[in-house]
Design an enzyme around this catalytic site. Structure first.
Site, short mmCIF file in Angstrom:
data_model
loop_
_atom_site.label_atom_id
_atom_site.label_comp_id
_atom_site.label_asym_id
_atom_site.label_seq_id
_atom_site.Cartn_x
_atom_site.Cartn_y
_atom_site.Cartn_z
N SER A 15 0.69 -0.94 0.11
CA SER A 15 0.17 -0.16 -0.19
C SER A 15 0.96 1.55 -0.19
CB SER A 15 -0.74 0.24 1.23
OG SER A 15 -2.03 -1.43 1.78
N CYS A 43 -2.00 -6.11 2.44
CA CYS A 43 -3.13 -5.40 2.48
C CYS A 43 -4.54 -6.77 1.72
CB CYS A 43 -4.04 -4.02 2.65
SG CYS A 43 -5.34 -3.97 1.57
N CYS A 48 -6.44 -7.51 4.84
CA CYS A 48 -8.06 -6.43 4.54
C CYS A 48 -8.29 -7.15 3.51
CB CYS A 48 -7.27 -5.14 3.72
SG CYS A 48 -5.73 -4.68 4.73
N LYS A 51 -9.58 -11.03 4.12
CA LYS A 51 -10.11 -11.19 5.44
C LYS A 51 -11.47 -10.71 5.46
CE LYS A 51 -10.20 -7.34 7.11
NZ LYS A 51 -8.82 -6.76 8.73
N ALA A 115 15.08 -6.49 -3.17
CA ALA A 115 16.06 -5.50 -3.56
C ALA A 115 17.11 -5.68 -1.93
CB ALA A 115 15.52 -4.45 -3.94
N GLY A 175 -5.22 -11.21 21.26
CA GLY A 175 -6.47 -10.89 21.83
C GLY A 175 -6.56 -9.34 20.96
N TYR A 177 -6.22 -7.83 16.75
CA TYR A 177 -7.33 -6.84 15.81
C TYR A 177 -6.89 -8.50 15.10
CZ TYR A 177 -6.81 -1.98 13.90
OH TYR A 177 -6.92 -1.04 14.70
N ILE A 178 -6.54 -9.64 15.02
CA ILE A 178 -6.46 -10.38 13.61
C ILE A 178 -6.78 -12.02 14.46
CG2 ILE A 178 -4.86 -12.18 12.22
CD1 ILE A 178 -2.73 -9.75 11.98
N GLU A 181 -10.51 -11.40 14.69
CA GLU A 181 -10.83 -11.69 12.98
C GLU A 181 -11.76 -12.90 12.56
OE1 GLU A 181 -10.23 -6.76 11.79
OE2 GLU A 181 -9.10 -8.62 10.96
N GLY A 263 0.77 -10.56 17.13
CA GLY A 263 1.26 -9.18 16.00
C GLY A 263 2.32 -9.50 15.02
N ASP A 304 3.94 0.22 7.47
CA ASP A 304 4.12 -1.34 8.92
C ASP A 304 6.06 -1.15 9.07
OD1 ASP A 304 1.69 -1.36 8.42
OD2 ASP A 304 2.06 -3.19 8.16
N ALA A 342 -11.51 -0.08 12.40
CA ALA A 342 -12.80 -1.43 11.92
C ALA A 342 -12.00 -2.48 12.24
CB ALA A 342 -13.44 -0.40 11.19
N HIS A 437 -34.58 7.73 10.56
CA HIS A 437 -35.07 7.24 11.31
C HIS A 437 -35.29 6.12 11.08
CE1 HIS A 437 -36.97 5.03 15.07
NE2 HIS A 437 -37.96 5.77 14.11
N GLU A 442 -28.60 6.55 14.97
CA GLU A 442 -29.13 7.61 15.10
C GLU A 442 -29.14 7.78 16.26
OE1 GLU A 442 -33.73 8.28 14.80
OE2 GLU A 442 -33.56 5.61 14.78
P1 NDP Z 1 -2.39 -6.86 18.23
O1 NDP Z 1 -0.67 -5.90 18.40
O2 NDP Z 1 -3.26 -5.79 17.69
O3 NDP Z 1 -2.33 -7.93 19.25
C1 NDP Z 1 -1.47 -8.96 18.96
C2 NDP Z 1 -2.21 -9.84 20.79
O4 NDP Z 1 -1.04 -10.62 21.04
C3 NDP Z 1 -2.20 -9.10 21.37
O5 NDP Z 1 -3.46 -9.62 22.08
C4 NDP Z 1 -1.10 -9.43 22.71
O6 NDP Z 1 -1.79 -9.97 24.18
C5 NDP Z 1 -1.01 -10.95 22.20
N1 NDP Z 1 0.00 -11.74 21.89
C6 NDP Z 1 1.45 -10.45 21.89
N2 NDP Z 1 2.92 -11.12 22.24
C7 NDP Z 1 2.42 -13.15 22.81
C8 NDP Z 1 2.54 -13.75 23.32
N3 NDP Z 1 3.85 -14.08 23.61
N4 NDP Z 1 1.75 -14.66 23.75
C9 NDP Z 1 0.53 -14.68 23.41
N5 NDP Z 1 -0.35 -13.48 23.27
C10 NDP Z 1 0.51 -12.64 22.59
O7 NDP Z 1 -1.18 -7.99 16.66
P2 NDP Z 1 -2.44 -8.61 15.63
O8 NDP Z 1 -1.65 -9.60 15.07
O9 NDP Z 1 -3.68 -8.68 15.82
O10 NDP Z 1 -2.98 -7.54 14.01
C11 NDP Z 1 -0.95 -6.62 14.26
C12 NDP Z 1 -1.68 -5.28 13.46
O11 NDP Z 1 -1.94 -5.29 11.91
C13 NDP Z 1 -2.60 -4.22 14.22
O12 NDP Z 1 -2.12 -3.67 15.05
C14 NDP Z 1 -3.02 -3.64 13.31
O13 NDP Z 1 -3.04 -2.23 13.80
C15 NDP Z 1 -3.21 -4.77 12.09
N6 NDP Z 1 -4.05 -4.94 11.69
C16 NDP Z 1 -5.53 -4.16 11.49
C17 NDP Z 1 -6.58 -4.51 10.65
C18 NDP Z 1 -7.77 -3.70 10.63
O14 NDP Z 1 -7.91 -2.73 10.69
N7 NDP Z 1 -9.14 -4.48 10.84
C19 NDP Z 1 -6.93 -6.11 10.73
C20 NDP Z 1 -5.89 -6.87 10.81
C21 NDP Z 1 -4.40 -6.23 11.66
P3 NDP Z 1 -1.36 -8.09 25.23
O15 NDP Z 1 -2.81 -7.47 24.45
O16 NDP Z 1 -1.72 -8.92 26.24
O17 NDP Z 1 -0.12 -8.12 24.30
#
Ligand code: NDP
Length: 452
Positions: A15, A43, A48, A51, A115, A175, A177-178, A181, A263, A304, A342, A437, A442
């Protein structure tokens, strides 16, 4: 003869890289972009777009059920995973082609291959050395997972888009985004799904009501969530192929698929950035200033790989700032405040502005308006699905600081409110706006009661 082969050499046709390259070419720069994998980056290929297609697919499952409340009777529907994968792949191939045309149409030269940097003004690709006045690193990120025993049996979101068959049972770890989802996608497609999260509240980066409310709704939809849980090892049964996850408390869960969504890390390894004197953070992200210039003056980075906000529209905006800074008026700048986002969980989340906690931390009094209700649509479906809407308002100025929602089409709804926030809308202006409505949205212009 020009001193350099190109004015701008971009590494990565995702992107941010594509947008910066096209925009720079439009400003008269001679631009080349290198891509070793797929056009459109994460993406388009493993993020995106596929997904969202999966998310649509997953929603149909419950839409068939909900339709019964409206009088529809149909033979019980069945789902075919290979059809979804084939149709999704066809759409992605189409988009890859669109990206290729966008680049060629803008006069950007596309080079296929990896590259690497030779020095601050030169890259090497497929044995060829190329010089450039500026180099833009737009190499994105890659999923990371903890190195537990048996980690090789687990997949990331990359592989989830190409699973040869839909698993019967899935464990999704994380816990963020991904995780929410994909857990929603698997659950909606009929997979017996357990979300495994080490913390106590999903989506902890967001307003606290969003994660807790979502968890309740996900559980209502049949998903299991194990909070405060960590998988210690994964083993595979050689006979059945099933995976067994052993938790810290010695309990076990068996599934055909274990997916880590823990992550993403910036893609900087092996790029030769050290040859050019580019500083990286501990996490491997390129350190840049507000013009996205790295510690090496001729090298820039966006998206990223700089590990700020990992969102496609953010990478696009950053790419425009770089191109404008290098070849245009330099008037563009990047504002990271008030960026809406979102989460395509089921139900969706849409959010913009400050969470209640962040607003409180900043000091100054706030008012919080919160509403939960069963939307009209679900009065007949009997699903009991609820919506959460929340406003955070600065008491002194009356400005709306945050707008948050869990519910169907939350992303579509919050996009409009993001404009209002950018304009500095006040709660009084929200109230003076006539509602549409009957809609869920609303509610945002009729919230009168301050939550305790
Ligand atoms: P996130 O940073 O959103 O979440 C990572 C999760 O993994 C957290 O809940 C974290 O826990 C947990 N975690 C990290 N390390 C460990 C570990 N060693 N053991 C167990 N749990 C762990 O990352 P994602 O991979 O979900 O997504 C990456 C990024 O991609 C997002 O931040 C977002 O910016 C982007 N994205 C955007 C989307 C959208 O716009 N709809 C969709 C998908 C991705 P804790 O909470 O305790 O830190």
């Amino acid at each position: 003869m020009a001193k350099y082969d190109y004015d701008l050499f971009t590494i990565g046709a995702g992107s941010g890289g594509v947008r910066a390259s096209r925009y720079a070419a439009g400003l008269g720069a001679r631009v080349a972009v290198a891509e070793e994998r797929y056009l459109g980056g994460t993406c388009v290929n493993v993020g995106c777009i596929p997904k969202k297609l999966f998310s649509y697919a997953a929603h149909y499952g419950e839409d068939f059920e909900h339709a019964a409340g409206y009088g529809w009777r149909a033979a019980s529907p069945s789902f075919d995973w290979p059809t979804l994968i084939a149709n999704k792949d066809r759409e992605i191939t189409r988009l890859n082609g669109v990206y290729e045309k966008l680049l060629s149409g803008a006069g950007v030269e596309l080079m296929r291959g990896r590259a690497t940097l030779v020095d601050a003004h030169a890259v090497e690709i497929e044995g060829r050395r190329i010089s450039a006045r500026y180099i833009l690193v737009a190499t994105g990120g890659w999923p990371v997972a903890p190195p537990i025993p048996g980690a090789e049996f687990a997949i990331s979101s990359n592989e989830a888009f190409h699973l040869p068959e839909l698993p019967r049972r899935a464990l999704v770890v994380g816990g963020g985004y991904i995780a929410v989802e994909f857990a929603s996608i698997f659950n909606g497609l009929g997979v017996d799904t357990t979300l495994v999260y080490r913390g106590e509240r999903l989506l902890k980066e967001f307003d606290s009501d969003l994660g807790s409310f979502l968890a309740g709704e996900m559980i209502n939809k049949g998903m299991k969530i194990r909070f405060r849980s960590n998988i210690e090892r994964i083993t595979r049964d050689t006979h059945s192929g099933a995976l067994c996850a052993t938790f810290a408390d010695a309990s076990e869960l068996t599934a055909e698929c274990v997916m880590y969504a823990t992550g993403r890390a910036p893609n900087t390894r092996g790029l030769g950035l050290e040859n050019a004197g580019v500083d990286l953070t501990e996490n491997g992200a390129v350190v840049v200033d507000e013009t996205f210039q790295s510690s090496a003056p001729s090298i820039y980075a966006v998206g990223d790989v700089i590990d700020r906000l990992l969102l496609t529209p953010v990478a696009l905006a950053e790419g425009m700032v770089v191109a404008d800074h290098l070849f245009g008026s330099g008037a563009r700048s990047m504002a990271y405040e008030g960026i809406p986002t979102a989460i395509f969980s089921n139900p969706n989340i849409g959010t913009v502005g400050l969470s209640e906690a962040t607003a409180r931390e900043r000091g100054g009094a706030i008012d919080v308006y919160r509403s939960t209700f069963v939307p009209l649509r679900h009065q007949l479906t009997g699903s009991g699905e609820k919506v959460l809407m929340k406003l955070v308002v600065d008491k002194e100025t009356d400005r709306v600081l945050g707008v948050h929602m869990v519910g169907a089409d939350a992303g579509e709804i919050i996009q409009g409110f993001a404009v209002a926030l950018k304009c500095g809308a006040t709660k009084r202006e929200f109230d003076a706006t006539i509602g549409i409505h009957p809609t869920m949205a609303e509610e945002f212009v009729t919230m009168r009661e301050t939550a305790k």
